[in-house]
Design a protein around this motif. Structure first.
Motif, PDB file in Angstrom:
ATOM      1  N   GLN A 232       0.867  -1.191   0.000  1.00  0.00           N
ATOM      2  CA  GLN A 232       0.000   0.000   0.000  1.00  0.00           C
ATOM      3  C   GLN A 232       0.897   1.233   0.000  1.00  0.00           C
ATOM      4  OE1 GLN A 232      -2.228  -0.928   3.697  1.00  0.00           O
ATOM      5  NE2 GLN A 232      -3.977  -0.045   2.649  1.00  0.00           N
ATOM      6  N   THR A 233       0.304   2.382  -0.287  1.00  0.00           N
ATOM      7  CA  THR A 233       1.074   3.619  -0.145  1.00  0.00           C
ATOM      8  C   THR A 233       0.894   4.140   1.284  1.00  0.00           C
ATOM      9  OG1 THR A 233      -0.781   5.000  -0.798  1.00  0.00           O
ATOM     10  CG2 THR A 233       0.682   4.242  -2.570  1.00  0.00           C
ATOM     11  N   ALA A 234       1.846   4.995   1.672  1.00  0.00           N
ATOM     12  CA  ALA A 234       1.744   5.612   3.005  1.00  0.00           C
ATOM     13  C   ALA A 234       0.479   6.483   3.064  1.00  0.00           C
ATOM     14  CB  ALA A 234       2.989   6.444   3.270  1.00  0.00           C
ATOM     15  N   ASP A 235       0.129   7.115   1.940  1.00  0.00           N
ATOM     16  CA  ASP A 235      -1.081   7.962   1.913  1.00  0.00           C
ATOM     17  C   ASP A 235      -2.331   7.136   2.183  1.00  0.00           C
ATOM     18  OD1 ASP A 235       0.285  10.271   1.404  1.00  0.00           O
ATOM     19  OD2 ASP A 235       0.069  10.152  -0.768  1.00  0.00           O
ATOM     20  N   ASP A 236      -2.341   5.939   1.652  1.00  0.00           N
ATOM     21  CA  ASP A 236      -3.479   5.045   1.855  1.00  0.00           C
ATOM     22  C   ASP A 236      -3.637   4.697   3.341  1.00  0.00           C
ATOM     23  OD1 ASP A 236      -5.561   3.508   1.118  1.00  0.00           O
ATOM     24  OD2 ASP A 236      -4.434   2.060  -0.068  1.00  0.00           O
ATOM     25  N   VAL A 237      -2.505   4.335   3.967  1.00  0.00           N
ATOM     26  CA  VAL A 237      -2.539   4.001   5.404  1.00  0.00           C
ATOM     27  C   VAL A 237      -2.949   5.246   6.216  1.00  0.00           C
ATOM     28  CG1 VAL A 237      -1.165   3.182   7.374  1.00  0.00           C
ATOM     29  CG2 VAL A 237      -0.809   2.180   5.108  1.00  0.00           C
ATOM     30  N   ALA A 238      -2.467   6.408   5.766  1.00  0.00           N
ATOM     31  CA  ALA A 238      -2.826   7.660   6.463  1.00  0.00           C
ATOM     32  C   ALA A 238      -4.336   7.906   6.380  1.00  0.00           C
ATOM     33  CB  ALA A 238      -2.050   8.830   5.852  1.00  0.00           C
ATOM     34  N   GLU A 239      -4.913   7.625   5.221  1.00  0.00           N
ATOM     35  CA  GLU A 239      -6.357   7.836   5.036  1.00  0.00           C
ATOM     36  C   GLU A 239      -7.150   6.914   5.975  1.00  0.00           C
ATOM     37  OE1 GLU A 239      -7.093  10.409   2.911  1.00  0.00           O
ATOM     38  OE2 GLU A 239      -9.030  10.140   3.908  1.00  0.00           O
ATOM     39  N   HIS A 240      -6.732   5.644   6.065  1.00  0.00           N
ATOM     40  CA  HIS A 240      -7.385   4.698   6.992  1.00  0.00           C
ATOM     41  C   HIS A 240      -7.297   5.225   8.428  1.00  0.00           C
ATOM     42  CE1 HIS A 240      -8.320   0.858   4.843  1.00  0.00           C
ATOM     43  NE2 HIS A 240      -7.570   1.423   3.909  1.00  0.00           N
ATOM     44  N   THR A 241      -6.105   5.690   8.799  1.00  0.00           N
ATOM     45  CA  THR A 241      -5.882   6.137  10.177  1.00  0.00           C
ATOM     46  C   THR A 241      -6.681   7.404  10.456  1.00  0.00           C
ATOM     47  OG1 THR A 241      -3.658   5.228   9.933  1.00  0.00           O
ATOM     48  CG2 THR A 241      -4.051   6.600  11.870  1.00  0.00           C
ATOM     49  N   PHE A 242      -6.770   8.272   9.436  1.00  0.00           N
ATOM     50  CA  PHE A 242      -7.555   9.504   9.588  1.00  0.00           C
ATOM     51  C   PHE A 242      -9.010   9.151   9.923  1.00  0.00           C
ATOM     52  CE2 PHE A 242     -10.185  12.962   7.953  1.00  0.00           C
ATOM     53  CZ  PHE A 242      -9.624  14.032   8.623  1.00  0.00           C
ATOM     54  N   LYS A 243      -9.539   8.143   9.203  1.00  0.00           N
ATOM     55  CA  LYS A 243     -10.931   7.725   9.465  1.00  0.00           C
ATOM     56  C   LYS A 243     -11.082   7.253  10.904  1.00  0.00           C
ATOM     57  CE  LYS A 243     -12.816   6.897   4.951  1.00  0.00           C
ATOM     58  NZ  LYS A 243     -11.991   6.244   3.932  1.00  0.00           N
ATOM     59  N   ILE A 244     -10.100   6.499  11.373  1.00  0.00           N
ATOM     60  CA  ILE A 244     -10.170   5.946  12.738  1.00  0.00           C
ATOM     61  C   ILE A 244     -10.192   7.080  13.772  1.00  0.00           C
ATOM     62  CG2 ILE A 244      -8.907   4.537  14.463  1.00  0.00           C
ATOM     63  CD1 ILE A 244     -10.158   2.802  12.262  1.00  0.00           C
ATOM     64  N   ILE A 245      -9.373   8.124  13.552  1.00  0.00           N
ATOM     65  CA  ILE A 245      -9.336   9.183  14.588  1.00  0.00           C
ATOM     66  C   ILE A 245     -10.569  10.087  14.540  1.00  0.00           C
ATOM     67  CG2 ILE A 245      -6.791   9.212  14.756  1.00  0.00           C
ATOM     68  CD1 ILE A 245      -6.918  12.015  13.395  1.00  0.00           C
ATOM     69  N   THR A 246     -11.345   9.993  13.456  1.00  0.00           N
ATOM     70  CA  THR A 246     -12.543  10.848  13.396  1.00  0.00           C
ATOM     71  C   THR A 246     -13.811  10.064  13.804  1.00  0.00           C
ATOM     72  OG1 THR A 246     -12.633  10.381  11.035  1.00  0.00           O
ATOM     73  CG2 THR A 246     -11.679  12.487  11.654  1.00  0.00           C
ATOM     74  N   MET A 247     -13.651   8.804  14.192  1.00  0.00           N
ATOM     75  CA  MET A 247     -14.827   8.010  14.576  1.00  0.00           C
ATOM     76  C   MET A 247     -15.207   8.261  16.039  1.00  0.00           C
ATOM     77  SD  MET A 247     -13.810   4.430  12.777  1.00  0.00           S
ATOM     78  CE  MET A 247     -15.273   3.487  13.039  1.00  0.00           C
ATOM     79  N   ASP A 248     -16.519   8.175  16.308  1.00  0.00           N
ATOM     80  CA  ASP A 248     -16.973   8.324  17.701  1.00  0.00           C
ATOM     81  C   ASP A 248     -16.578   7.108  18.535  1.00  0.00           C
ATOM     82  OD1 ASP A 248     -18.071  10.777  17.345  1.00  0.00           O
ATOM     83  OD2 ASP A 248     -20.044  10.003  16.740  1.00  0.00           O
ATOM     84  N   ASN A 249     -16.728   5.941  17.933  1.00  0.00           N
ATOM     85  CA  ASN A 249     -16.358   4.709  18.645  1.00  0.00           C
ATOM     86  C   ASN A 249     -15.314   3.942  17.832  1.00  0.00           C
ATOM     87  OD1 ASN A 249     -18.110   4.691  20.984  1.00  0.00           O
ATOM     88  ND2 ASN A 249     -19.755   4.633  19.461  1.00  0.00           N
ATOM     89  N   PRO A 250     -14.058   4.374  17.901  1.00  0.00           N
ATOM     90  CA  PRO A 250     -13.029   3.736  17.066  1.00  0.00           C
ATOM     91  C   PRO A 250     -12.790   2.282  17.486  1.00  0.00           C
ATOM     92  CG  PRO A 250     -12.031   5.273  18.625  1.00  0.00           C
ATOM     93  CD  PRO A 250     -13.503   5.435  18.763  1.00  0.00           C
ATOM     94  N   PRO A 251     -12.501   1.403  16.507  1.00  0.00           N
ATOM     95  CA  PRO A 251     -12.262   0.000  16.853  1.00  0.00           C
ATOM     96  C   PRO A 251     -10.908  -0.187  17.539  1.00  0.00           C
ATOM     97  CG  PRO A 251     -11.796   0.367  14.537  1.00  0.00           C
ATOM     98  CD  PRO A 251     -12.329   1.671  15.072  1.00  0.00           C
ATOM     99  N   PHE A 252     -10.767  -1.299  18.244  1.00  0.00           N
ATOM    100  CA  PHE A 252      -9.470  -1.589  18.887  1.00  0.00           C
ATOM    101  C   PHE A 252      -8.433  -2.005  17.838  1.00  0.00           C
ATOM    102  CE2 PHE A 252      -6.549  -4.629  21.001  1.00  0.00           C
ATOM    103  CZ  PHE A 252      -5.868  -3.692  21.759  1.00  0.00           C
ATOM    104  N   ARG A 253      -8.883  -2.807  16.851  1.00  0.00           N
ATOM    105  CA  ARG A 253      -7.951  -3.236  15.794  1.00  0.00           C
ATOM    106  C   ARG A 253      -8.475  -2.813  14.434  1.00  0.00           C
ATOM    107  NH1 ARG A 253      -6.812  -7.864  19.098  1.00  0.00           N
ATOM    108  NH2 ARG A 253      -4.561  -7.939  19.412  1.00  0.00           N
ATOM    109  N   HIS A 254      -7.565  -2.404  13.543  1.00  0.00           N
ATOM    110  CA  HIS A 254      -7.988  -2.087  12.178  1.00  0.00           C
ATOM    111  C   HIS A 254      -6.889  -2.487  11.191  1.00  0.00           C
ATOM    112  CE1 HIS A 254      -9.909  -0.113   8.808  1.00  0.00           C
ATOM    113  NE2 HIS A 254      -8.731   0.429   8.520  1.00  0.00           N
ATOM    114  N   GLN A 255      -7.193  -3.462  10.334  1.00  0.00           N
ATOM    115  CA  GLN A 255      -6.237  -3.842   9.277  1.00  0.00           C
ATOM    116  C   GLN A 255      -6.495  -2.954   8.065  1.00  0.00           C
ATOM    117  OE1 GLN A 255      -5.738  -8.100   8.501  1.00  0.00           O
ATOM    118  NE2 GLN A 255      -6.611  -8.534  10.506  1.00  0.00           N
ATOM    119  N   THR A 256      -5.429  -2.447   7.464  1.00  0.00           N
ATOM    120  CA  THR A 256      -5.602  -1.475   6.380  1.00  0.00           C
ATOM    121  C   THR A 256      -5.566  -2.106   4.989  1.00  0.00           C
ATOM    122  OG1 THR A 256      -3.225  -1.033   6.206  1.00  0.00           O
ATOM    123  CG2 THR A 256      -4.469   0.351   7.738  1.00  0.00           C
ATOM    124  N   ASN A 257      -5.119  -3.375   4.910  1.00  0.00           N
ATOM    125  CA  ASN A 257      -4.863  -3.946   3.581  1.00  0.00           C
ATOM    126  C   ASN A 257      -5.763  -5.166   3.331  1.00  0.00           C
ATOM    127  OD1 ASN A 257      -3.743  -5.115   1.274  1.00  0.00           O
ATOM    128  ND2 ASN A 257      -1.674  -4.457   1.805  1.00  0.00           N
TER     129      ASN A 257
END
Ligand SMILES: NC(=O)C1=CN([C@@H]2O[C@H](COP(=O)(O)OP(=O)(O)OC[C@H]3O[C@@H](n4cnc5c(N)ncnc54)[C@H](OP(=O)(O)O)[C@@H]3O)[C@@H](O)[C@H]2O)C=CC1
Ligand SMILES: CC1=C(/C=C/C(C)=C/C=C/C(C)=C/C=O)C(C)(C)CCC1
Length: 319
Positions: A232-257
């Motif tokens: 994956q690209t670093a931008d792709d992983v950043a986009e996944h992580t951005f979504k996680i930090i904007t969630m009200d109830n973020p999951p404990f684990r998140h696989q990006t690929n």
């Protein structure tokens, strides 16, 4: 405006750099990003990526995760020492047979990848608990779930991170704090280049012939192809992580690929643990047949998912 304060480690390149600029560029300007790196002399790429956000929603600071004093100095320099979202990203890889690695090299990996996170939390957790507010986001890896051939110590460092966070997560909930582990598969960053270059330089004289051959002619030989196929690209992983930090109830684990999840799913499918090991064994040692077939299959999946993504985008445009 009540901006959330985000502290990110390891922002001189790769995922940390992409994340820092992605979060700072949030259209709604919801975040103030403190992008840290151990060597400020390496800040040029981030300065360029940050563009107009520099000095507005992004500031660069020095922080070495292996140095308690530098962590404290960085946190003390923040307004009210406040961090709402910690993104523990700094890390390093190590590949090769353990016979050819020194204990000091291994300790540096554990010190950076595992104790780096522990040091950050020793500094920040008490304040977060007091404020009953905070999100701890850790860039772990699929290797925090599953070991991979010739990544013994790196995988151990990410398993340590996962065990530590899983234990802490229950206590954290009591203080209204969230913990999220981001688990990327291969990502095309400096990490890949550094690990490969170091791997190529490994003095294999302490390894037996079978091991040395396995490392050179199977692992290293296929390494670049694996990153090309699954990376994956670093931008792709950043986009996944951005979504996680904007969630009200973020999951404990998140696989990006999603291309990698068939591999990690094997772990959960067999409580005895044999299924992933046997599958990896077959993929590696019958690699001419199974391994290449698997990579070709994954390439096809990747092509199809890109194609459907393009089609979806086209549909969006025309509607
Ligand atoms: N690339 C991949 O395939 C994957 C990476 N990851 C994880 O993602 C994270 C980021 O890696 P990635 O972006 O790929 O790799 P990079 O090598 O591009 O970035 C690693 C960053 O960590 C920094 N760093 C290393 N040691 C320290 C330290 N002691 N204190 C502060 N910063 C430090 C590096 O700084 P410097 O430039 O000074 O060395 C660099 O900024 C790591 O935790 C890695 O384990 C997870 C899954 C896959
Ligand atoms: C896919 C695959 C392999 C390699 C996987 C790799 C190389 C993954 C790298 C992940 C990284 C770099 C994570 C970082 O945290 C093997 C075991 C050779 C054979 C079986 C299938």
């Amino acid at each position: 405006m009540n901006q959330k304060v985000v502290l990110i480690t390891g922002c001189s390149s790769g995922i940390g750099l992409a994340l820092a600029s992605r979060i700072a560029k949030d259209e709604k300007k919801r975040f103030m990003v403190y992008a840290t790196m151990r060597n400020l002399g390496k800040g040029e790429a981030l300065v360029e990526a940050a563009g107009r956000t520099l000095g507005r929603t992004l500031e660069i600071k020095q922080l070495d995760v292996c140095d308690e004093a530098s962590i404290k100095a960085c946190v003390d320099s923040l307004p009210e020492r406040r961090v709402d979202i910690l993104i523990s990203n700094a890390g390093m890889g190590l590949i090769g047979p353990i016979e050819c690695q020194s204990i000091d090299e291994m300790k540096t990996v554990m010190d950076t990848n595992f104790f780096g996170l522990v040091r950050l939390l020793k500094e920040l957790l008490p304040d977060m608990k007091r404020r009953k507010k905070g999100h701890i986001v850790v860039i772990s890896s699929v290797m925090g779930i599953q070991g991979i051939l010739f990544n013994d110590v790196y995988a151990a460092s990410k398993f340590a991170v996962e065990g530590f966070c899983e234990s802490l997560a229950v206590q954290a909930l009591r203080f209204n704090l969230n913990i999220s582990l981001i688990e990327p598969g291969p990502v095309i960053t400096e990490f890949e280049r550094k690990v490969y270059e170091e791997g190529m330089k490994t003095d294999l004289s302490k390894a037996d012939k079978v091991t040395a051959d396995m490392f050179t002619n199977i692992y290293l030989k296929n390494y670049n192809q694996i990153f090309e196929t699954l990376g994956q690209t670093a931008d792709d992983v950043a986009e996944h992580t951005f979504k996680i930090i904007t969630m009200d109830n973020p999951p404990f684990r998140h696989q990006t690929n999603t291309l990698y999840t068939p591999m990690t799913t094997l772990k959960y499918a067999d409580p005895n643990g044999d299924l992933p090991i046997d599958t990896f064994y077959k993929m590696v040692f019958e690699h001419d047949k199974v391994f290449n077939a698997s990579l070709n299959f994954l390439k096809l999946l990747r092509w199809r998912s890109r194609k459907s993504f393009t089609l979806d985008k086209d549909k969006e445009k025309s509607s």
